[in-house]
Scaffold this motif. Structure first.
Motif, PDB file in Angstrom:
ATOM      1  N   ASN A 256      -4.943 -62.408  29.285  1.00 48.01           N
ATOM      2  CA  ASN A 256      -3.955 -61.430  28.618  1.00 48.01           C
ATOM      3  C   ASN A 256      -4.742 -60.154  28.376  1.00 48.01           C
ATOM      4  O   ASN A 256      -4.391 -59.248  27.326  1.00 48.01           O
ATOM      5  N   HIS A 257      -5.997 -60.072  28.915  1.00 48.66           N
ATOM      6  CA  HIS A 257      -6.910 -58.752  28.663  1.00 48.66           C
ATOM      7  C   HIS A 257      -7.091 -58.277  30.015  1.00 48.66           C
ATOM      8  O   HIS A 257      -7.076 -58.943  31.016  1.00 48.66           O
ATOM      9  N   PRO A 258      -7.102 -56.866  30.048  1.00 47.99           N
ATOM     10  CA  PRO A 258      -7.388 -55.989  31.412  1.00 47.99           C
ATOM     11  C   PRO A 258      -8.625 -56.381  32.096  1.00 47.99           C
ATOM     12  O   PRO A 258      -9.704 -56.859  31.420  1.00 47.99           O
ATOM     13  N   ALA A 259      -8.744 -56.480  33.455  1.00 44.74           N
ATOM     14  CA  ALA A 259      -9.971 -56.636  34.119  1.00 44.74           C
ATOM     15  C   ALA A 259     -10.837 -55.361  34.021  1.00 44.74           C
ATOM     16  O   ALA A 259     -10.322 -54.346  33.701  1.00 44.74           O
ATOM     17  N   PRO A 260     -12.197 -55.373  34.186  1.00 44.43           N
ATOM     18  CA  PRO A 260     -13.112 -56.736  34.201  1.00 44.43           C
ATOM     19  C   PRO A 260     -13.347 -57.367  33.075  1.00 44.43           C
ATOM     20  O   PRO A 260     -14.022 -58.577  33.519  1.00 44.43           O
ATOM     21  N   ASN A 261     -12.852 -57.225  32.060  1.00 44.00           N
ATOM     22  CA  ASN A 261     -13.420 -57.840  30.825  1.00 44.00           C
ATOM     23  C   ASN A 261     -12.608 -59.039  30.444  1.00 44.00           C
ATOM     24  O   ASN A 261     -11.951 -59.191  29.229  1.00 44.00           O
ATOM     25  N   ASN A 262     -12.204 -59.846  31.532  1.00 44.45           N
ATOM     26  CA  ASN A 262     -11.178 -60.914  31.208  1.00 44.45           C
ATOM     27  C   ASN A 262     -11.540 -62.221  31.923  1.00 44.45           C
ATOM     28  O   ASN A 262     -10.829 -63.069  32.333  1.00 44.45           O
ATOM     29  N   ILE A 263     -12.788 -62.561  31.791  1.00 43.88           N
ATOM     30  CA  ILE A 263     -13.315 -63.914  32.263  1.00 43.88           C
ATOM     31  C   ILE A 263     -13.618 -64.960  31.314  1.00 43.88           C
ATOM     32  O   ILE A 263     -14.217 -64.690  30.169  1.00 43.88           O
ATOM     33  N   PRO A 264     -12.833 -65.931  31.513  1.00 46.33           N
ATOM     34  CA  PRO A 264     -12.826 -67.130  30.471  1.00 46.33           C
ATOM     35  C   PRO A 264     -14.228 -67.476  30.195  1.00 46.33           C
ATOM     36  O   PRO A 264     -15.181 -67.452  31.189  1.00 46.33           O
TER      37      PRO A 264
ATOM     38  N   THR B  99     -16.745 -66.155  29.366  1.00 46.65           N
ATOM     39  CA  THR B  99     -17.871 -65.033  29.347  1.00 46.65           C
ATOM     40  C   THR B  99     -17.383 -63.723  28.537  1.00 46.65           C
ATOM     41  O   THR B  99     -18.262 -63.140  28.116  1.00 46.65           O
ATOM     42  N   SER B 100     -16.303 -63.477  28.625  1.00 44.76           N
ATOM     43  CA  SER B 100     -15.885 -62.161  27.980  1.00 44.76           C
ATOM     44  C   SER B 100     -15.318 -62.472  26.592  1.00 44.76           C
ATOM     45  O   SER B 100     -14.997 -63.406  26.329  1.00 44.76           O
ATOM     46  N   TYR B 101     -15.708 -61.129  25.668  1.00 49.47           N
ATOM     47  CA  TYR B 101     -15.134 -61.176  24.473  1.00 49.47           C
ATOM     48  C   TYR B 101     -14.304 -59.916  24.333  1.00 49.47           C
ATOM     49  O   TYR B 101     -14.266 -58.957  25.074  1.00 49.47           O
ATOM     50  N   ALA B 102     -13.615 -60.222  23.262  1.00 44.32           N
ATOM     51  CA  ALA B 102     -12.513 -58.964  22.903  1.00 44.32           C
ATOM     52  C   ALA B 102     -12.638 -58.596  21.471  1.00 44.32           C
ATOM     53  O   ALA B 102     -13.078 -59.690  20.539  1.00 44.32           O
ATOM     54  N   THR B 103     -12.313 -57.469  20.885  1.00 43.54           N
ATOM     55  CA  THR B 103     -12.481 -56.984  19.582  1.00 43.54           C
ATOM     56  C   THR B 103     -10.756 -56.982  19.108  1.00 43.54           C
ATOM     57  O   THR B 103      -9.975 -56.569  19.820  1.00 43.54           O
ATOM     58  N   ILE B 104     -10.824 -57.820  18.154  1.00 39.60           N
ATOM     59  CA  ILE B 104      -9.477 -58.095  17.383  1.00 39.60           C
ATOM     60  C   ILE B 104      -9.343 -57.516  16.030  1.00 39.60           C
ATOM     61  O   ILE B 104     -10.275 -57.819  15.179  1.00 39.60           O
ATOM     62  N   ALA B 105      -8.350 -56.694  15.732  1.00 42.04           N
ATOM     63  CA  ALA B 105      -7.914 -56.076  14.447  1.00 42.04           C
ATOM     64  C   ALA B 105      -7.240 -56.757  13.705  1.00 42.04           C
ATOM     65  O   ALA B 105      -6.224 -57.505  14.259  1.00 42.04           O
ATOM     66  N   ASN B 106      -7.178 -56.941  12.306  1.00 39.23           N
ATOM     67  CA  ASN B 106      -6.460 -57.355  11.485  1.00 39.23           C
ATOM     68  C   ASN B 106      -5.138 -56.630  11.530  1.00 39.23           C
ATOM     69  O   ASN B 106      -5.177 -55.607  11.423  1.00 39.23           O
ATOM     70  N   PRO B 107      -3.888 -57.337  11.927  1.00 38.43           N
ATOM     71  CA  PRO B 107      -2.698 -56.820  12.037  1.00 38.43           C
ATOM     72  C   PRO B 107      -2.240 -55.960  11.010  1.00 38.43           C
ATOM     73  O   PRO B 107      -1.635 -54.759  10.742  1.00 38.43           O
ATOM     74  N   ASN B 108      -2.663 -56.306   9.662  1.00 35.85           N
ATOM     75  CA  ASN B 108      -2.368 -55.721   8.447  1.00 35.85           C
ATOM     76  C   ASN B 108      -3.567 -54.598   7.906  1.00 35.85           C
ATOM     77  O   ASN B 108      -3.179 -54.105   6.630  1.00 35.85           O
ATOM     78  N   ASN B 109      -4.607 -54.608   8.481  1.00 41.14           N
ATOM     79  CA  ASN B 109      -5.911 -53.928   8.091  1.00 41.14           C
ATOM     80  C   ASN B 109      -6.685 -53.477   9.048  1.00 41.14           C
ATOM     81  O   ASN B 109      -7.727 -54.201   9.569  1.00 41.14           O
ATOM     82  N   PRO B 110      -6.564 -52.436  10.246  1.00 39.70           N
ATOM     83  CA  PRO B 110      -6.951 -52.079  11.265  1.00 39.70           C
ATOM     84  C   PRO B 110      -8.473 -51.924  10.983  1.00 39.70           C
ATOM     85  O   PRO B 110      -9.320 -51.990  12.086  1.00 39.70           O
ATOM     86  N   ASN B 111      -9.021 -51.697   9.608  1.00 42.78           N
ATOM     87  CA  ASN B 111     -10.384 -51.411   9.396  1.00 42.78           C
ATOM     88  C   ASN B 111     -11.225 -52.967   9.345  1.00 42.78           C
ATOM     89  O   ASN B 111     -12.537 -52.925   9.500  1.00 42.78           O
TER      90      ASN B 111
END
Length: 235
Positions: free
Chosen positions: A65-73, A75-87
């Motif tokens: 569900n993430h764009p290439a090339p950073n979508n390798i199970p 191996t890749s990591y993603a930054t997630i924000a709190n939906p109620n507090n983007p900071n």
């Protein structure tokens, strides 16, 4: 006056997708802990809870569900924000698609003695957040209430004082569930023979043991005095 001892057993994510031979995220020897957990289920815990990852197809933890090339199970990591507090943000590892709601691989494995489990809790249902803990998503400022499993309330309504954690995987969902149990005020233990790690080495199991100890959580044995105290409740 002494506090009454009311222990609960948590069985974390003992699902097909986390077990060999077909699991998309199979933990090595994950199935092998089932006989031990079934033995524990015969003890007089006041609450016996199994949890399930129960993800929608668009869950944010899936590399697909993430764009290439950073979508390798794995191996890749993603930054997630709190939906109620983007900071408030979290960096999380990305995984293969797993435990999709309503699919056979999301079910608890058939070897597990479901007849002795009184509550099944689904977690990871909110597509916007990762949720390793069986209690809450990682964000605390404020809590992502839509992601809450309600597990803390279930245990407190049963009068639980102590929580024994088992299941998969030691260095992810077991660890985070144990930490949240402790933060909710329960005396918390992880039963060492009843869990397996994604990484059984020092960077996985070893580091997790250190972090649990720092959080006031004790690793115990099925033959130790802590589990023996549960056995004695049977009279």
């Amino acid at each position: 006056m002494s506090v009454e001892f009311k222990p609960a057993l948590l069985i974390i994510d003992l699902q097909e997708d986390f077990c060999p031979p077909i699991g998309a995220l199979a933990v090595t020897d994950g199935r092998s802990i089932t006989p031990i957990i079934n033995d524990l289920l015969q003890l007089p815990f006041v609450k016996k809870v199994a949890t399930k990852d129960w993800h929608p197809p668009n869950h944010i933890s899936f590399a697909a569900n993430h764009p290439a090339p950073n979508n390798i199970p794995f191996t890749s990591y993603a930054t997630i924000a709190n939906p109620n507090n983007p900071n408030e943000i979290q960096t999380t590892r990305l995984w293969p698609v797993h435990c999709i709601q309503g699919t056979p691989n999301a079910e608890l494995i058939p070897e597990l003695d479901l007849s002795r489990i009184d509550t099944i809790v689904d977690k990871g249902k909110d597509p916007r957040v990762e949720m390793y803990s069986a209690f809450e998503a990682p964000f605390r400022n404020p809590l992502v209430k839509e992601a809450s499993s309600g597990l803390s309330q279930i245990l407190k309504e049963a009068g639980v004082t102590d929580v024994f954690v088992t299941g998969l995987a030691m260095d992810y969902c077991v660890q985070n569930s144990a930490k949240d149990a402790a933060s909710e005020g329960f005396k918390t233990y992880v039963i060492s023979e009843a869990t397996k790690a994604v990484d059984p080495g020092p960077d996985g199991w070893g580091k997790t043991e250190e972090e649990l100890r720092a959080a006031g959580i004790k690793m115990v044995s099925i033959s130790g005095e802590e589990v023996e105290k549960v056995r004695q409740l049977a009279g």
